[in-house]
Design an enzyme around this catalytic site. Sequence first.
Site, PDB file in Angstrom:
ATOM      1  N   GLN A 177       0.819  -1.223   0.000  1.00  0.00           N
ATOM      2  CA  GLN A 177       0.000   0.000   0.000  1.00  0.00           C
ATOM      3  C   GLN A 177       0.847   1.265   0.000  1.00  0.00           C
ATOM      4  O   GLN A 177       0.361   2.332  -0.382  1.00  0.00           O
ATOM      5  CB  GLN A 177      -0.931   0.022   1.218  1.00  0.00           C
ATOM      6  CG  GLN A 177      -2.038  -1.019   1.158  1.00  0.00           C
ATOM      7  CD  GLN A 177      -3.041  -0.772   0.042  1.00  0.00           C
ATOM      8  OE1 GLN A 177      -3.128   0.324  -0.528  1.00  0.00           O
ATOM      9  NE2 GLN A 177      -3.817  -1.789  -0.290  1.00  0.00           N
ATOM     10  N   CYS A 321      -9.920  -7.168   0.252  1.00  0.00           N
ATOM     11  CA  CYS A 321      -9.452  -8.538   0.085  1.00  0.00           C
ATOM     12  C   CYS A 321     -10.187  -9.484   1.023  1.00  0.00           C
ATOM     13  O   CYS A 321     -10.141 -10.678   0.858  1.00  0.00           O
ATOM     14  CB  CYS A 321      -7.955  -8.622   0.345  1.00  0.00           C
ATOM     15  SG  CYS A 321      -7.061  -7.533  -0.725  1.00  0.00           S
TER      16      CYS A 321
HETATM   17  C1  LIG Z   1      -1.219  -4.505   2.493  1.00  0.00           C
HETATM   18  C2  LIG Z   1      -1.492  -5.511   1.424  1.00  0.00           C
HETATM   19  N1  LIG Z   1      -0.658  -6.545   1.274  1.00  0.00           N
HETATM   20  C3  LIG Z   1      -0.846  -7.473   0.328  1.00  0.00           C
HETATM   21  C4  LIG Z   1      -1.918  -7.396  -0.527  1.00  0.00           C
HETATM   22  C5  LIG Z   1      -2.088  -8.468  -1.567  1.00  0.00           C
HETATM   23  O1  LIG Z   1      -1.585  -8.032  -2.790  1.00  0.00           O
HETATM   24  P1  LIG Z   1      -2.086  -8.709  -4.174  1.00  0.00           P
HETATM   25  O2  LIG Z   1      -3.498  -8.240  -4.381  1.00  0.00           O
HETATM   26  O3  LIG Z   1      -1.122  -8.176  -5.199  1.00  0.00           O
HETATM   27  O4  LIG Z   1      -1.987 -10.177  -3.984  1.00  0.00           O
HETATM   28  C6  LIG Z   1      -2.820  -6.345  -0.408  1.00  0.00           C
HETATM   29  C7  LIG Z   1      -4.016  -6.262  -1.282  1.00  0.00           C
HETATM   30  O5  LIG Z   1      -5.006  -5.670  -0.931  1.00  0.00           O
HETATM   31  C8  LIG Z   1      -2.590  -5.366   0.587  1.00  0.00           C
HETATM   32  O6  LIG Z   1      -3.414  -4.336   0.745  1.00  0.00           O
END
Ligand SMILES: Cc1ncc(COP(=O)(O)O)c(C=O)c1O
Length: 381
Positions: A177, A321
């Site tokens: 982020q 997520c």
């Molecule tokens: C802080 C953080 N780490 C990891 C991720 C995961 O990344 P990716 O969507 O590229 O798998 C996210 C996704 O929202 C995130 O906000």
Amino acid sequence: MNQVYFDHNATTPLDDAVLDAMLPYLRSEFGNASSRHSFGARARRAVERAREQVAEAVGAEASQVVFVSGGTEANNLFVKGTGESLKPSQIVVSPVEHPCVAKPAQELARRGWKLRKLKVEALGRVEAADLELALSEPTGIVSVMLANNETGVIQDVACVAQAARSRGAWVHSDAVQALGKISVDFSALDVHALTVSAHKIYGPKGAAALVLDKRIELKPLLSGGGHEKGMRSGTENVPAIVGFGVACELARLRLDKLGAHLQALRGRFERGVRSYGGVIFGDGAERLPNTSYVGFRGIDGDALVIELDKLGYAVASGSACSSLKSGASDVLLAMGVEPELAQSAVRVSLGKDNTVEQVQELLAALEAALARLEKLSAVTI
Ligand SMILES: Cc1ncc(COP(=O)(O)O)c(C=O)c1O
């Protein structure tokens, strides 16, 4: 109705320049970067150029960049990969980590590691005294994110790294982020590993990197052809990697101007939120300039997101997520926010194309949505 997008911490639209750079690799330049012929050589050159662009954006060397499919994979690779190569001891994580760090850490705990979750204070920052206490026990791995996806609160990762290194632990930070919103410098942070992801910085989904100190030994998640110096087997996603490289370059070039633009928009939004009686989570801590996480007593966050969506504004309730999971945000609960207030949380994450007018319109829509939900809850009671 035109929808206005205010959910840039979930994902960002593809930058036109990124798409233009990717298109040839989706059409004529389709070679496998491992092939010996000219198609392969051109694909390889494109991947290596992108590696340099990613490295430059995070203050690292190109040789330290390992391309993977996403932030989720990079975080899993670090936690599980080091967990497999070290003798089990303690793994220390913050309680506000993204699930793709928190869950692999739980898996290590099932394999003989001791999982220690740090305390955070009310503004969401790791408690320094608790870190010291945790590190008084033999520790193999420490992972603390640079900026939180929900609150935008920034951790003093350099300080965490210094304390953890002096005890011989391997330190990782999830900077997914942070990249593109604040300066991210691998060598200044002095961590052993750092995660960044393309789709949060106007790049494509499906490309990310684990930036890795070469001294770190980790067991790869995937076995196969030995790509990425054996760290990540599998034919490289050349178009996505090319797009990631260009997105990193653009992020680096526009960082200062964009930061000021986002900060100004957020200030305007939060003045409005306060005037409606809203609470701003993490207010007073250093936060990402684009992120505003707010709550309104007595209002359900999910219901507010749906009301705003009907009015044409896309915002989030908690982490996108984990949006399929209902219940109050674990991040807010870890900060000591009462569950009922946590349940009202709504996140507005601004992006480069948002305007002052859009923020003004969002505030008007928010006022109308709050009034409607208050009226509905009065009728229900
Ligand atoms: C802080 C953080 N780490 C990891 C991720 C995961 O990344 P990716 O969507 O590229 O798998 C996210 C996704 O929202 C995130 O906000």
